[in-house]
Design an enzyme around this catalytic site. Structure first.
Site, mmCIF file in Angstrom:
data_model
loop_
_atom_site.group_PDB
_atom_site.id
_atom_site.type_symbol
_atom_site.label_atom_id
_atom_site.label_comp_id
_atom_site.label_asym_id
_atom_site.label_seq_id
_atom_site.Cartn_x
_atom_site.Cartn_y
_atom_site.Cartn_z
ATOM 1 N N SER A 27 0.832 -1.197 0.000
ATOM 2 C CA SER A 27 0.000 0.000 0.000
ATOM 3 C C SER A 27 0.875 1.258 0.000
ATOM 4 O O SER A 27 1.714 1.438 -0.880
ATOM 5 C CB SER A 27 -0.965 -0.040 1.188
ATOM 6 O OG SER A 27 -1.909 1.006 1.134
ATOM 7 N N ASP A 78 -9.422 -2.548 -6.529
ATOM 8 C CA ASP A 78 -9.197 -3.444 -5.385
ATOM 9 C C ASP A 78 -9.948 -2.972 -4.148
ATOM 10 O O ASP A 78 -9.593 -3.318 -3.043
ATOM 11 C CB ASP A 78 -7.697 -3.591 -5.097
ATOM 12 C CG ASP A 78 -7.051 -2.326 -4.518
ATOM 13 O OD1 ASP A 78 -7.754 -1.297 -4.378
ATOM 14 O OD2 ASP A 78 -5.854 -2.361 -4.196
ATOM 15 N N HIS A 131 -7.663 -4.585 -1.329
ATOM 16 C CA HIS A 131 -6.473 -3.802 -1.019
ATOM 17 C C HIS A 131 -5.914 -4.118 0.368
ATOM 18 O O HIS A 131 -4.720 -4.376 0.521
ATOM 19 C CB HIS A 131 -6.802 -2.303 -1.114
ATOM 20 C CG HIS A 131 -5.622 -1.417 -0.899
ATOM 21 N ND1 HIS A 131 -4.742 -1.097 -1.906
ATOM 22 C CD2 HIS A 131 -5.158 -0.788 0.217
ATOM 23 C CE1 HIS A 131 -3.791 -0.320 -1.440
ATOM 24 N NE2 HIS A 131 -4.019 -0.108 -0.155
#
Length: 450
Positions: free
Chosen positions: A220, A392, A427
């Protein structure tokens, strides 16, 4: 049967005419991995694989911060100054203690950043000193008692299962979540120090592991941090010290829509349990002071910039990617709008930089992801209606594909770039769900073998 084969062959030829990123997205997906496998069926390292040191860079909410209040600190309320002169304390560490000690308003105040336009950099409030805890340890990330799988915890356990050991072959590189890696031509004293620490950590890991180059892993926001670190390092240093860059759901250069919603309606990324008031709105003034809150807004190059490409819709007007500074001002962030304009001006002068090391990028797709926000009555305190597309859940597919294409555009990087799209991977859980974590582990093992 002959007709069916001809149709399949024709469709395959047509796919070859599409851009490579879109071609991969539209190509038939591989057989689904059965995540209901026995609990002991995990990736194991083959005997012939020699493990290279690995450095883990976590997501935005996983780094713990400590603070120290000096005499220069002027608290807004007396109880916020109770820890003045008493040394270091956990500012962003054990978040469950904040409501119990009525410290949420002090937390918001002491976490805030102040922008210095003369220096072009961000500072703490006067009298507030901060530092990141546990740099170097893969066990030093934020621990949340209600979400024990957060912050690379499951990934760390899997790495230990195949032979990695904390402080020996596995390391952690937490950072100050409030700041953003600087663009070329920008200043960031905080990230300059962090990159120096990361450089020394990797060099020591190489030296203590018989000269083996390091694998740098980022998830991320941490994926963006890891990428920017490698991009900014001297080419000779990269070639000598970095074996592979593995990025899981990295924040893309072209931006994405989630930061727009978080800035407008507030962020709940800094999880604080037992809040009696809406968490996002309580933390919003603090969040808006962070450079990280505006560093990944959607760009016109990826999302378009005309009236026919609105990203935010209100009764009064629409805002495209080219109007994000005006949107910030309309949402009540006039101070952030000026900072945003400066950052985007710098970004517009540059060009996409490739890391020029072997790189694997793993993204989830096939999840509904906001690509347009509707605040029809102009009330940004409320959650917007969303028009969804593919992604995502946080990052838009168009951003992922733009990143893939930019990486492939450079002939040298194209030969060292692998992109993987996992349908159904979200995600936040791409490194915690068993089936997607297994694929991530396979890529880490492959990076060791290459």
């Amino acid at each position: 049967m002959g007709i069916d084969r001809r149709i399949v062959r024709l469709l395959s030829l047509l796919l070859l005419l599409l851009p490579s990123g879109l071609r991969e997205h539209l190509s038939p997906a591989p057989p689904a991995i059965d995540h209901r496998r026995p609990a002991d069926d995990h990736v194991t390292a083959a005997d012939e694989v020699v493990l290279h040191p690995i450095v883990l860079v976590p997501g935005v909410s996983c780094s713990e911060l400590e603070a120290r209040l000096t005499d220069a600190y002027r608290p807004s309320t007396p109880h916020c100054g109770a820890l003045k002169g008493k040394g270091w304390f956990g500012l962003w560490a054990n978040c469950s203690d904040l409501p119990a000690h009525h410290y949420v308003d002090c937390f918001v105040e002491q976490m805030r950043l102040v922008y210095d336009p003369a220096a072009g950099d961000y500072r703490n409030l006067p009298g507030v000193e901060t530092r990141v805890r546990n740099f170097g340890s893969a066990r030093g990330f934020q621990r949340n008692p209600e979400h024990t799988d957060w912050c690379l915890e499951v990934l760390r356990q899997e790495l230990e299962r195949i032979g990695y050991r904390d402080g020996d072959t596995m390391f952690g590189a937490p950072y100050d979540l409030r700041h953003a890696p600087p663009l070329p031509g920008q200043k960031s004293e905080v990230f300059a120090r962090y990159f120096q620490q990361l450089t020394r950590l990797i060099e020591d890991a190489n030296e203590n592991n018989h000269g083996r180059k390091a694998i740098l892993f980022g998830h991320s926001y941490g994926g963006m941090v890891a990428l920017e670190f490698v991009r900014g390092a001297p080419v000779a240093w990269r070639e000598r010290h970095i074996k592979h860059l593995v990025l899981a759901a990295p924040l893309p250069d072209g931006g994405f829509m989630q930061p727009v919603r978080l800035f407008a309606s507030g962020s709940d990324l800094l999880y604080i349990p037992e809040m009696t008031t809406p968490l996002a709105l309580t933390l919003r003034p603090m969040w808006r002071s962070f450079e990280s809150s505006i560093s990944n807004f959607p760009t016109p190059a990826v999302f378009g910039g005309g009236d026919d490409a609105p990203l935010v819709v209100t009764k009064e007007r629409n805002y495209s990617a080219a109007d994000m500074d005006e949107f910030l001002a309309a949402a009540g962030g006039a101070a952030a709008a000026e900072r945003f304009r400066r950052r985007r001006t710098v970004a517009g002068r540059g060009r996409f930089r490739v890391p020029m090391v072997p790189t694997t990028c793993i993204n989830g797709v096939g999840i509904e992801t906001a690509e347009r926000l509707v605040y029809w009555d102009g009330d940004f305190d409320k959650d917007p209606e969303q028009v969804n597309g593919d992604g995502d859940e946080d990052i838009n597919l168009v951003s992922m594909l733009a990143f893939d294409e930019a990486m492939r555009r450079h002939p040298g990087q194209n030969k060292m770039y692998k992109t993987i799209k996992l349908r159904g991977a979200r995600h936040g859980t791409i490194i915690t769900e068993d089936w997607s974590l297994k694929r991530v582990m396979q890529e880490i093992l492959e990076a060791n073998r290459i």
